[in-house]
Write a protein that holds these residues in place. Structure first.
Motif, PDB file in Angstrom:
ATOM      1  N   ASN A  46      10.870 -44.350  65.077  1.00  0.00           N
ATOM      2  CA  ASN A  46      10.758 -45.083  63.813  1.00  0.00           C
ATOM      3  C   ASN A  46       9.353 -45.557  63.509  1.00  0.00           C
ATOM      4  O   ASN A  46       9.149 -46.276  62.546  1.00  0.00           O
ATOM      5  CB  ASN A  46      11.721 -46.275  63.811  1.00  0.00           C
ATOM      6  N   GLY A  47       8.394 -45.169  64.309  1.00  0.00           N
ATOM      7  CA  GLY A  47       7.008 -45.530  64.019  1.00  0.00           C
ATOM      8  C   GLY A  47       6.265 -46.000  65.244  1.00  0.00           C
ATOM      9  O   GLY A  47       6.735 -46.870  65.959  1.00  0.00           O
ATOM     10  N   GLY A  48       5.122 -45.399  65.493  1.00  0.00           N
ATOM     11  CA  GLY A  48       4.291 -45.830  66.621  1.00  0.00           C
ATOM     12  C   GLY A  48       4.955 -45.549  67.947  1.00  0.00           C
ATOM     13  O   GLY A  48       5.351 -44.435  68.246  1.00  0.00           O
ATOM     14  N   THR A  49       5.105 -46.601  68.733  1.00  0.00           N
ATOM     15  CA  THR A  49       5.704 -46.498  70.060  1.00  0.00           C
ATOM     16  C   THR A  49       7.132 -47.028  70.007  1.00  0.00           C
ATOM     17  O   THR A  49       7.358 -48.138  69.534  1.00  0.00           O
ATOM     18  CB  THR A  49       4.890 -47.315  71.075  1.00  0.00           C
ATOM     19  N   ASP A  50       8.097 -46.241  70.468  1.00  0.00           N
ATOM     20  CA  ASP A  50       9.492 -46.665  70.564  1.00  0.00           C
ATOM     21  C   ASP A  50       9.951 -46.597  72.011  1.00  0.00           C
ATOM     22  O   ASP A  50       9.477 -45.765  72.788  1.00  0.00           O
ATOM     23  CB  ASP A  50      10.408 -45.769  69.718  1.00  0.00           C
ATOM     24  N   GLY A  51      10.897 -47.453  72.334  1.00  0.00           N
ATOM     25  CA  GLY A  51      11.525 -47.387  73.647  1.00  0.00           C
ATOM     26  C   GLY A  51      12.451 -46.184  73.716  1.00  0.00           C
ATOM     27  O   GLY A  51      12.831 -45.609  72.691  1.00  0.00           O
ATOM     28  N   PHE A  52      12.810 -45.814  74.945  1.00  0.00           N
ATOM     29  CA  PHE A  52      13.843 -44.794  75.132  1.00  0.00           C
ATOM     30  C   PHE A  52      14.698 -45.173  76.327  1.00  0.00           C
ATOM     31  O   PHE A  52      14.272 -45.907  77.218  1.00  0.00           O
ATOM     32  CB  PHE A  52      13.261 -43.379  75.303  1.00  0.00           C
ATOM     33  N   VAL A  53      15.931 -44.667  76.313  1.00  0.00           N
ATOM     34  CA  VAL A  53      16.857 -44.849  77.427  1.00  0.00           C
ATOM     35  C   VAL A  53      17.647 -43.559  77.588  1.00  0.00           C
ATOM     36  O   VAL A  53      17.990 -42.901  76.602  1.00  0.00           O
ATOM     37  CB  VAL A  53      17.777 -46.079  77.220  1.00  0.00           C
ATOM     38  N   MET A  54      17.883 -43.183  78.857  1.00  0.00           N
ATOM     39  CA  MET A  54      18.557 -41.926  79.163  1.00  0.00           C
ATOM     40  C   MET A  54      19.537 -42.118  80.310  1.00  0.00           C
ATOM     41  O   MET A  54      19.320 -42.954  81.181  1.00  0.00           O
ATOM     42  CB  MET A  54      17.535 -40.865  79.585  1.00  0.00           C
ATOM     43  N   ARG A  55      20.584 -41.311  80.299  1.00  0.00           N
ATOM     44  CA  ARG A  55      21.517 -41.265  81.423  1.00  0.00           C
ATOM     45  C   ARG A  55      21.627 -39.816  81.896  1.00  0.00           C
ATOM     46  O   ARG A  55      21.829 -38.907  81.094  1.00  0.00           O
ATOM     47  CB  ARG A  55      22.891 -41.772  81.007  1.00  0.00           C
ATOM     48  N   ASP A  71       9.454 -50.335  63.363  1.00  0.00           N
ATOM     49  CA  ASP A  71       8.258 -49.884  62.671  1.00  0.00           C
ATOM     50  C   ASP A  71       6.952 -50.179  63.407  1.00  0.00           C
ATOM     51  O   ASP A  71       5.884 -49.853  62.906  1.00  0.00           O
ATOM     52  CB  ASP A  71       8.202 -50.506  61.278  1.00  0.00           C
ATOM     53  N   ASN A  72       7.004 -50.773  64.597  1.00  0.00           N
ATOM     54  CA  ASN A  72       5.800 -51.121  65.318  1.00  0.00           C
ATOM     55  C   ASN A  72       5.987 -50.789  66.797  1.00  0.00           C
ATOM     56  O   ASN A  72       6.779 -49.913  67.134  1.00  0.00           O
ATOM     57  CB  ASN A  72       5.474 -52.610  65.105  1.00  0.00           C
ATOM     58  N   TYR A  73       5.332 -51.502  67.673  1.00  0.00           N
ATOM     59  CA  TYR A  73       5.395 -51.244  69.117  1.00  0.00           C
ATOM     60  C   TYR A  73       6.715 -51.774  69.696  1.00  0.00           C
ATOM     61  O   TYR A  73       7.047 -52.944  69.522  1.00  0.00           O
ATOM     62  CB  TYR A  73       4.216 -51.928  69.809  1.00  0.00           C
ATOM     63  N   ASP A  74       7.439 -50.909  70.387  1.00  0.00           N
ATOM     64  CA  ASP A  74       8.683 -51.278  71.074  1.00  0.00           C
ATOM     65  C   ASP A  74       8.693 -50.580  72.420  1.00  0.00           C
ATOM     66  O   ASP A  74       8.361 -49.396  72.509  1.00  0.00           O
ATOM     67  CB  ASP A  74       9.906 -50.814  70.280  1.00  0.00           C
ATOM     68  N   ALA A  75       9.072 -51.305  73.464  1.00  0.00           N
ATOM     69  CA  ALA A  75       9.108 -50.712  74.803  1.00  0.00           C
ATOM     70  C   ALA A  75      10.255 -51.304  75.599  1.00  0.00           C
ATOM     71  O   ALA A  75      10.569 -52.492  75.468  1.00  0.00           O
ATOM     72  CB  ALA A  75       7.787 -50.963  75.532  1.00  0.00           C
ATOM     73  N   LEU A  76      10.887 -50.477  76.414  1.00  0.00           N
ATOM     74  CA  LEU A  76      11.919 -50.923  77.353  1.00  0.00           C
ATOM     75  C   LEU A  76      11.319 -50.823  78.745  1.00  0.00           C
ATOM     76  O   LEU A  76      10.888 -49.755  79.167  1.00  0.00           O
ATOM     77  CB  LEU A  76      13.175 -50.060  77.219  1.00  0.00           C
ATOM     78  N   TYR A  77      11.260 -51.958  79.459  1.00  0.00           N
ATOM     79  CA  TYR A  77      10.553 -52.037  80.734  1.00  0.00           C
ATOM     80  C   TYR A  77      11.449 -52.043  81.964  1.00  0.00           C
ATOM     81  O   TYR A  77      10.987 -51.751  83.060  1.00  0.00           O
ATOM     82  CB  TYR A  77       9.691 -53.305  80.780  1.00  0.00           C
TER      83      TYR A  77
END
Length: 185
Positions: A46-55, A71-77
């Protein structure tokens, strides 16, 4: 082994396994062509950096994969498993967002951004379906860097804050330090 990613960068920040050998991975990406599955809660960046999750299953085959972001920076840590229901464990993730439109994009997000960057706490079903997401934060930079579920199925989250002004989205509930000590508490 196998490559998994798109044409830009991907960073894996968290990994956990379940009792059946399933593998869950989270992180963040700038790729617009990161491979997601048809059941993804978010099918595009959705824009810039997005988080992701996988199984993945125990043999390394992808069961589901999704973006998570605005629309901006999102991260899953960090990622953990809440096994309070062994038949259908929940996946718990934490990270950060700077996006102002998460609530508009995902109806399961119950809050709006309250500062420069807020903590994201996200719950998914074992099938990758969103249960809920909460944002926590003050007026400045707030990030959750790790989450775990204890044996009594309580969520424990850690991270840091640059917010000296506490908002309703960032309650102060006791603890070892009851006042802001300086940037990066």
């Amino acid at each position: 082994s196998e490559y998994y990613g798109g044409s830009d960068f991907e960073y894996v920040k968290g990994i956990v396994t379940d009792q059946n050998g399933g593998i869950y991975v989270c992180g963040y990406t700038q790729s617009t062509d990161f491979r997601v599955t048809s059941s993804a809660i978010q099918k595009s960046n959705n824009g810039g950096t997005d988080g992701f999750v996988m199984r993945f299953d125990a043999f390394g085959s992808v069961i589901w994969s999704s973006y998570f972001g605005g629309d901006n920076y999102d991260a899953l840590y960090s990622i953990s498993i809440d096994s309070s229901s062994l038949r259908q464990p929940k996946i718990i993730l934490c990270g950060t967002t700077q996006s102002t439109n998460l609530q508009n994009l995902h109806t399961f997000v119950s809050d709006t951004l309250s500062g420069n960057s807020d903590i994201v706490l996200l719950s998914l079903s074992n099938d990758g379906i969103a249960n809920w997401a909460k944002l926590y934060g003050g007026l400045n930079l707030d990030e959750a860097t790790a989450v775990c579920v204890d044996r009594d199925n309580h969520l424990i989250m850690t991270g840091f804050t640059g917010s000296d002004v506490i908002t309703s989205h960032f309650p102060l509930l006791g603890g070892f330090q009851s006042t802001f000590g300086g940037y990066g508490d």
